[in-house]
Design a protein around this motif. Structure first.
Motif, PDB file in Angstrom:
ATOM      1  N   ASN A   1     -40.320   1.957 -37.601  1.00  0.00           N
ATOM      2  CA  ASN A   1     -40.818   2.530 -38.661  1.00  0.00           C
ATOM      3  C   ASN A   1     -41.064   2.436 -39.807  1.00  0.00           C
ATOM      4  O   ASN A   1     -40.225   3.314 -40.410  1.00  0.00           O
TER       5      ASN A   1
ATOM      6  N   SER B   1     -43.773   3.629 -41.943  1.00  0.00           N
ATOM      7  CA  SER B   1     -45.081   4.500 -41.693  1.00  0.00           C
ATOM      8  C   SER B   1     -45.213   5.780 -41.125  1.00  0.00           C
ATOM      9  O   SER B   1     -46.081   5.986 -41.150  1.00  0.00           O
ATOM     10  N   CYS B   2     -44.352   6.520 -41.239  1.00  0.00           N
ATOM     11  CA  CYS B   2     -44.760   8.162 -41.364  1.00  0.00           C
ATOM     12  C   CYS B   2     -44.987   8.603 -42.382  1.00  0.00           C
ATOM     13  O   CYS B   2     -44.592   8.299 -43.503  1.00  0.00           O
TER      14      CYS B   2
ATOM     15  N   SER C   1     -47.396  17.098 -38.986  1.00  0.00           N
ATOM     16  CA  SER C   1     -46.672  16.243 -40.148  1.00  0.00           C
ATOM     17  C   SER C   1     -44.730  16.644 -39.719  1.00  0.00           C
ATOM     18  O   SER C   1     -44.400  17.425 -40.183  1.00  0.00           O
TER      19      SER C   1
ATOM     20  N   LYS D   1     -38.840   8.747 -29.131  1.00  0.00           N
ATOM     21  CA  LYS D   1     -38.889   9.491 -30.733  1.00  0.00           C
ATOM     22  C   LYS D   1     -38.108   8.992 -31.512  1.00  0.00           C
ATOM     23  O   LYS D   1     -36.981   8.834 -31.763  1.00  0.00           O
TER      24      LYS D   1
ATOM     25  N   THR E   1     -50.097   7.060 -37.596  1.00  0.00           N
ATOM     26  CA  THR E   1     -51.138   8.514 -37.783  1.00  0.00           C
ATOM     27  C   THR E   1     -52.219   7.948 -39.278  1.00  0.00           C
ATOM     28  O   THR E   1     -51.443   7.691 -40.404  1.00  0.00           O
TER      29      THR E   1
ATOM     30  N   ASN F   1     -45.000  11.763 -43.336  1.00  0.00           N
ATOM     31  CA  ASN F   1     -44.582  12.762 -43.589  1.00  0.00           C
ATOM     32  C   ASN F   1     -43.489  13.465 -44.469  1.00  0.00           C
ATOM     33  O   ASN F   1     -43.409  14.076 -43.840  1.00  0.00           O
TER      34      ASN F   1
HETATM   35  O1  DOR Z   1     -47.903  11.418 -36.838  1.00  0.00           O
HETATM   36  C1  DOR Z   1     -46.251  10.830 -36.934  1.00  0.00           C
HETATM   37  N1  DOR Z   1     -45.530  11.853 -37.178  1.00  0.00           N
HETATM   38  N2  DOR Z   1     -45.771   8.708 -37.992  1.00  0.00           N
HETATM   39  C2  DOR Z   1     -44.090   9.225 -38.215  1.00  0.00           C
HETATM   40  O2  DOR Z   1     -44.169   7.716 -37.980  1.00  0.00           O
HETATM   41  C3  DOR Z   1     -43.236   9.963 -37.923  1.00  0.00           C
HETATM   42  C4  DOR Z   1     -44.048  11.321 -36.850  1.00  0.00           C
HETATM   43  C5  DOR Z   1     -43.045  12.631 -38.056  1.00  0.00           C
HETATM   44  O3  DOR Z   1     -42.072  12.889 -37.974  1.00  0.00           O
HETATM   45  O4  DOR Z   1     -43.723  12.938 -38.397  1.00  0.00           O
END
Ligand code: DOR
Length: 304
Positions: free
Chosen positions: A126, A128-129, A70, A45, A193, A131
């Protein structure tokens, strides 16, 4: 008797199936279903330098074709991962990939140093989150920022390979992929995502408190296959393909499009055994096609 092993940026796995970040926690729940050593790799995670609560709920919205989330990077922080989760994962014969997000390039650097010292097998950077406001999205959608984060991560990761996770929420993913490759990334993973939204027609409110979220699951598979194919043709570094993979055929598509290995995410929620079914299905397809190694699928898509 198909050889299932693959090597991703110098990291050899017994099979090409990894569990995607965020869908497997730190493995503890899944360890009750089967021996985690059956997997090629586990991507933990997503971690940040300090612990985070994540976003307010509702932060998960199911749809018939996948899940919107999210979550906002809820996690205990990198030090807690190293102290308690990494030792748990180390009981298994499986590659451990740490996924990290930072609020600045410097934070990525600090986390890389800690994780390299702790001995993870690979770091997934990462950028690319979808959220989070600070960092996250912005890094992954701008080539110069994506390159800067990659450079700093590489400079602090020592011998540990650095894989950069790309966003599908861009006009031209190959532009970002090339920038990240130029900055020294050892591998790419895609896709994170895809931004989406769902509205409750009775209350007229978005289901998610944050209004929008990231879409994963079967709906995104064709988008992911297309992006893996485009990126694989644009760079020389290897690709970990993900996005809606739930069976062997999906994984075979990813590999034919150019992926060296595949990650299974959302499918794990409905079926903890999904990664093993993907592995077995992939082996069956390779055998049926008379291949001696599953790695022969990589990049094998035929031009019209
Ligand atoms: O869809 C996602 N949710 N991608 C991420 O990189 C992080 C995760 C989140 O924790 O929001």
């Amino acid at each position: 008797n198909v050889d299932l092993s693959v090597t991703l940026a110098g990291m050899t796995m017994k099979n090409p199936v990894v569990v995607a970040s965020g869908t497997f926690g730190f493995g503890r729940e899944y360890g009750e279903f089967y021996d985690l050593s059956e997997l090629g790799g586990i991507c933990a995670k997503g971690l940040t330098l300090h612990r985070r609560e994540g976003n307010p709920g509702p932060r998960i919205a199911e749809t018939p074709m996948g899940i919107l989330n999210s979550v906002g990077l809820q996690n205990p922080g990198v030090d807690a991962f190293i102290a308690t989760e990494l030792p748990f994962l180390r009981q298994y014969d499986v590659k451990v990939i740490a996924n990290i997000s930072g609020n600045s390039p410097e934070e990525y650097g600090v986390m890389c140093e800690k994780l390299a010292e702790a001995g993870v097998d690979m770091i997934e950077v990462n950028i690319s989150c979808p959220n989070v406001k600070a960092g996250g999205l912005a890094y992954g959608t701008r080539p110069e920022l994506a390159a800067e984060v990659t450079e700093v991560a590489k400079a602090h990761a020592g011998q540990v390979p650095v894989m950069v996770k790309l966003s599908p929420n861009v006009t031209d993913i190959t532009e970002i992929a090339r920038a990240v490759e130029g900055a020294g990334a050892d591998a790419l993973s895609l896709i994170n995502t895809l931004r989406g939204m769902r509205i409750d027609v009775n209350t007229r409110r978005p289901i998610l408190k944050m209004n929008t979220g990231g879409m994963s699951g079967p709906a995104v598979l064709p988008v992911a296959v297309r992006m893996v194919w485009e990126v694989s043709n644009a760079v020389k570094i290897p690709v970990l393909g993900m996005g809606g993979v739930s069976k062997g055929e999906d994984a075979a598509q990813m590999m034919l499009a150019g992926a060296t290995a595949v990650a299974v995410g959302t499918a794990c929620f409905a079926d903890p055994y999904a990664p093993l079914k993907v592995r077995d299905g992939l082996a069956e397809i390779a055998a049926r096609q008379g291949l001696s190694a599953v790695s022969e699928l990589t990049g094998g898509v035929k031009p019209w």
